[in-house]
Design a protein around this motif. Sequence first.
Motif, short mmCIF file in Angstrom:
data_model
loop_
_atom_site.label_atom_id
_atom_site.label_comp_id
_atom_site.label_asym_id
_atom_site.label_seq_id
_atom_site.Cartn_x
_atom_site.Cartn_y
_atom_site.Cartn_z
N UNK A 214 30.49 7.12 50.30
CA UNK A 214 30.03 8.28 51.68
C UNK A 214 28.99 8.59 52.34
N UNK A 215 28.80 9.20 53.21
CA UNK A 215 27.64 9.16 53.95
C UNK A 215 26.48 10.23 53.69
N UNK A 216 25.42 9.88 53.52
CA UNK A 216 24.29 10.44 52.59
C UNK A 216 23.83 11.47 54.04
N UNK A 217 23.81 12.93 53.71
CA UNK A 217 23.64 13.99 54.61
C UNK A 217 22.00 14.52 54.21
N UNK A 218 20.97 13.31 54.20
CA UNK A 218 19.75 14.54 52.99
C UNK A 218 18.78 14.50 53.86
N UNK A 219 17.90 16.02 53.97
CA UNK A 219 17.16 16.11 54.16
C UNK A 219 15.80 16.03 53.72
N UNK A 220 14.68 15.58 54.25
CA UNK A 220 13.37 14.95 53.76
C UNK A 220 12.85 15.99 54.00
N UNK A 221 11.70 16.82 53.55
CA UNK A 221 10.81 17.76 53.30
C UNK A 221 9.77 17.41 53.64
N UNK A 222 8.58 17.34 54.10
CA UNK A 222 7.34 16.72 54.09
C UNK A 222 5.89 17.09 54.76
N UNK A 223 5.59 17.51 54.25
CA UNK A 223 3.80 18.78 54.92
C UNK A 223 3.60 16.83 55.61
N UNK A 224 3.14 18.00 56.77
CA UNK A 224 2.59 16.87 57.25
C UNK A 224 1.27 15.91 57.35
N UNK B 108 19.40 10.19 57.74
CA UNK B 108 18.07 10.34 56.25
C UNK B 108 17.56 12.03 58.07
N UNK B 109 16.91 12.94 57.32
CA UNK B 109 16.25 13.99 58.51
C UNK B 109 15.42 14.59 58.19
N UNK B 110 14.18 14.47 58.18
CA UNK B 110 13.25 14.13 57.79
C UNK B 110 12.32 15.12 58.98
N UNK B 111 11.73 16.46 57.71
CA UNK B 111 10.97 17.50 59.09
C UNK B 111 9.43 18.08 58.01
N UNK B 112 8.54 18.09 59.22
CA UNK B 112 7.41 18.44 58.21
C UNK B 112 7.04 19.96 58.60
N UNK C 194 21.07 28.16 55.77
CA UNK C 194 20.51 27.26 57.29
C UNK C 194 21.19 26.03 56.90
N UNK C 195 20.62 25.31 56.39
CA UNK C 195 20.84 24.07 55.62
C UNK C 195 22.18 23.69 54.45
N UNK C 196 22.73 24.43 54.40
CA UNK C 196 23.99 23.88 53.37
C UNK C 196 24.83 23.05 53.17
N UNK C 197 24.52 22.93 54.47
CA UNK C 197 25.69 21.25 54.70
C UNK C 197 24.79 19.86 54.51
N UNK C 198 23.58 20.13 53.74
CA UNK C 198 21.97 19.05 53.43
C UNK C 198 22.05 19.52 52.44
N UNK C 199 21.66 17.80 51.65
CA UNK C 199 20.78 17.39 49.77
C UNK C 199 19.22 17.61 50.27
N UNK C 200 18.86 17.80 49.58
CA UNK C 200 17.13 18.11 50.21
C UNK C 200 16.60 16.85 49.02
N UNK C 201 15.38 16.52 49.96
CA UNK C 201 14.62 16.03 48.72
C UNK C 201 12.64 16.13 49.27
N UNK C 202 11.95 15.91 48.84
CA UNK C 202 10.90 17.68 48.81
C UNK C 202 9.55 15.97 48.68
N UNK C 203 8.72 15.42 49.45
CA UNK C 203 7.92 15.09 49.39
C UNK C 203 6.26 16.31 48.81
N UNK C 204 5.74 15.88 47.71
CA UNK C 204 5.41 17.02 47.44
C UNK C 204 3.60 17.60 47.63
#
Length: 686
Positions: A281-291, A417-421, A432-442
């Motif tokens: 099944x298609x991945x829908x993942x938000x990858x958050x990680x600071x600049x 794969x959606x990446x945001x800083x 606002x992003x309930x359609x996505x799974x999230x991962x965080x580079x912390x």
Amino acid sequence: MTPITTLHGIGTRIAEQLAKLDIHTVEDMLFHLPLRYEDHTQVKSIADLKVGDNTLIEGTIQAAEVKMGKRRSFLCTFSDGTGTVMLRFFHFYPAQRQQLKQGTRLRCFGKVSQGYQCLELVHPQYECTNDINSATLLEEHLTPIYPSSSQLNQSIFHSIIDQIFEKQEIVEYIPASIRDKFNLLPLLDALNILHRPQPNLSLKILREGKHPAQRRLAFEELLAHHLSLYALKIRSRTRNAPSLDNAGQLIQTLLAQLPFKLTNAQQQVYTEIATDLRSTHPMQRLLQGDVGSGKTVVAALSALQAIESGYQVAVMTPTELLSEQHKRTFTQWLEPLEIKLTWITGSLTKKKREQTLEKITSGEAALIIGTHALFQKDVEFAKLGLVIVDEQHRFGVHQRLALRNKGSQEGSYPHQLIMTATPIPRTLAMTAYADLETSVIDELPPGRTPVSTAIIPNTRRDEVIARIQHVCQNEGRQAYWVCTLIEESETLQFQAASDTTEQLKKALPHLNIGLIHGRIKSKEKEEVMEQFKAKELHLLVATTVIEVGVDVPNASLMIIENPERLGLAQLHQLRGRVGRGALQSYCVLLYQPPLSEIAKSRLTTIRENDDGFVIAQRDLDIRGPGEVLGTRQKGTLNLRVADLQRDKALLTDIVEAGKLLFKDYPEQCQSLIQRWVKEGLHYGEV
Ligand code: ADP
Ligand code: MG
């Protein structure tokens, strides 16, 4: 849904005006909430009036005259036996003077202000009560004042509301069990309170938006938005995607070849992604990680997994500059592995573009990098398995979906794969992003030194320029000078940046100074960036195009002109261009005095914090969610009654209520989405 025109007295002309306020149906009107309320339910004694009251009084005109003075005005001395006030009119006409004469009884409503001799009501609403038994005519409810246009009288809204409450059915979609659990009023009660409030209702609580009736409506609206995204997520689990499970060799080779070891956080996040990519099944993942947290290498590893499984990967960026940066980075990493990549932008020549398209269609290119030009009609992928979107804060849910659909082939969707800083505070992300799974580079890679930030007024510009001279000549470092403009116009931005460049060239004759902005050709842009990377330029003057993705570790000083014009997230992003190595870096926020209190507090937040998550949370507190989600973003929640800032405390409950409702009351979910989310039906097709 019942059209508003079915109501008595609503003809096409009024309907047209209402449509401008986005009121088309009876339901739209129910959720068109009053801006404020007036109390016409009781008459106050003049003796009890205080400055600032909005109040109803009743009495008799004692005297009336036109006074000349600075501004000609018509004045009525007005008494009720307990005291006297002045009614003052700057605009008046003869009939009015005829009517408002000594002995006339009036009921007036207005705001009490301090006049020269006594309290005054300036331009009060009034009605003549000579012939009426007034006590019977007081309103039963507070009078709601609706947001309106100059063409629409308040009485129209009052008439519509009266008719709706008399005749129409108001449907409740939140079942009693859930209302009880989350302490919510029934819908009808809430609407009654807000549209026909009892006189004893606290106007203060209403103004602050804290009344349980307001809470109920905000809850329902946010719940509906959450559900629409959640439904998307659930639905996407029923879609097919290629299982990208043939990975290992290339990834090991890349890892061995990198000059650094992955941080634990990068490792962890990559494992999450790798698992998703193996799914059918298609991945829908938000990858958050600071600049600077190292998202690009995670993207590269994910891309390799797809490529090794025989699929193509598209990497999409918001700006050409960032796509060029990625082209360099990925070429450096992937060429030794003999992986072909190509680059598509809006500025390719016709011939070059055709060649590039051919490589994409034939499958020769395994990795394709570009701006949104990637998803134009004539771009056809041979076998697309993964779409990576970098710096996603510029894309809304519609764009995410459109992207995914464009990449679909024979009922199979690519992974995303959606990446945001721009870190999104958790509560906000849930809605606002309930359609996505999230991962965080912390965590940041080791060896970074936090950037030291100073807030300096433009009056000390010369000192700042001297500082650049020192850093570049004596220390062998490089610097950025960022020009900001509020105007969206690239021409104006370009003008400002090139003026600044000329000034700086005069002030710093011994330095090599380059200029980069949105309007120069991509080839030239690339050349300037290459020169800067190669240390041939000391100072790079730029518009905010360098906000994302530029990576030059030797640059250790950044001046941001007029930082007060930018959002905190954007400032944090910009500053992230320095401090990329172990050496101490500096950021100067060169503001134009005077600064408002809010601006001061925002710049201080930037100076005192280097954690993007903390900054985003402050931004949310100071400026509200629009800023955090990115003002340029299309398709953020379009809220009618809720306010994410005011109502953020509801969000945790909403997620829980959403789960319950989704499980046990699917029909109500659908109805709620249709009621509140205008795009709801559209989501249904995806
Ligand atoms: P961002 O998350 O902002 O996109 P980048 O992927 O551009 O960050 O990485 C920033 C810099 O850190 C790059 O120069 C990159 O090569 C470097 N980097 C990434 N991961 C590590 C690591 N684990 N150790 C050391 N440096 C790293
Ligand atoms: Mg990046």
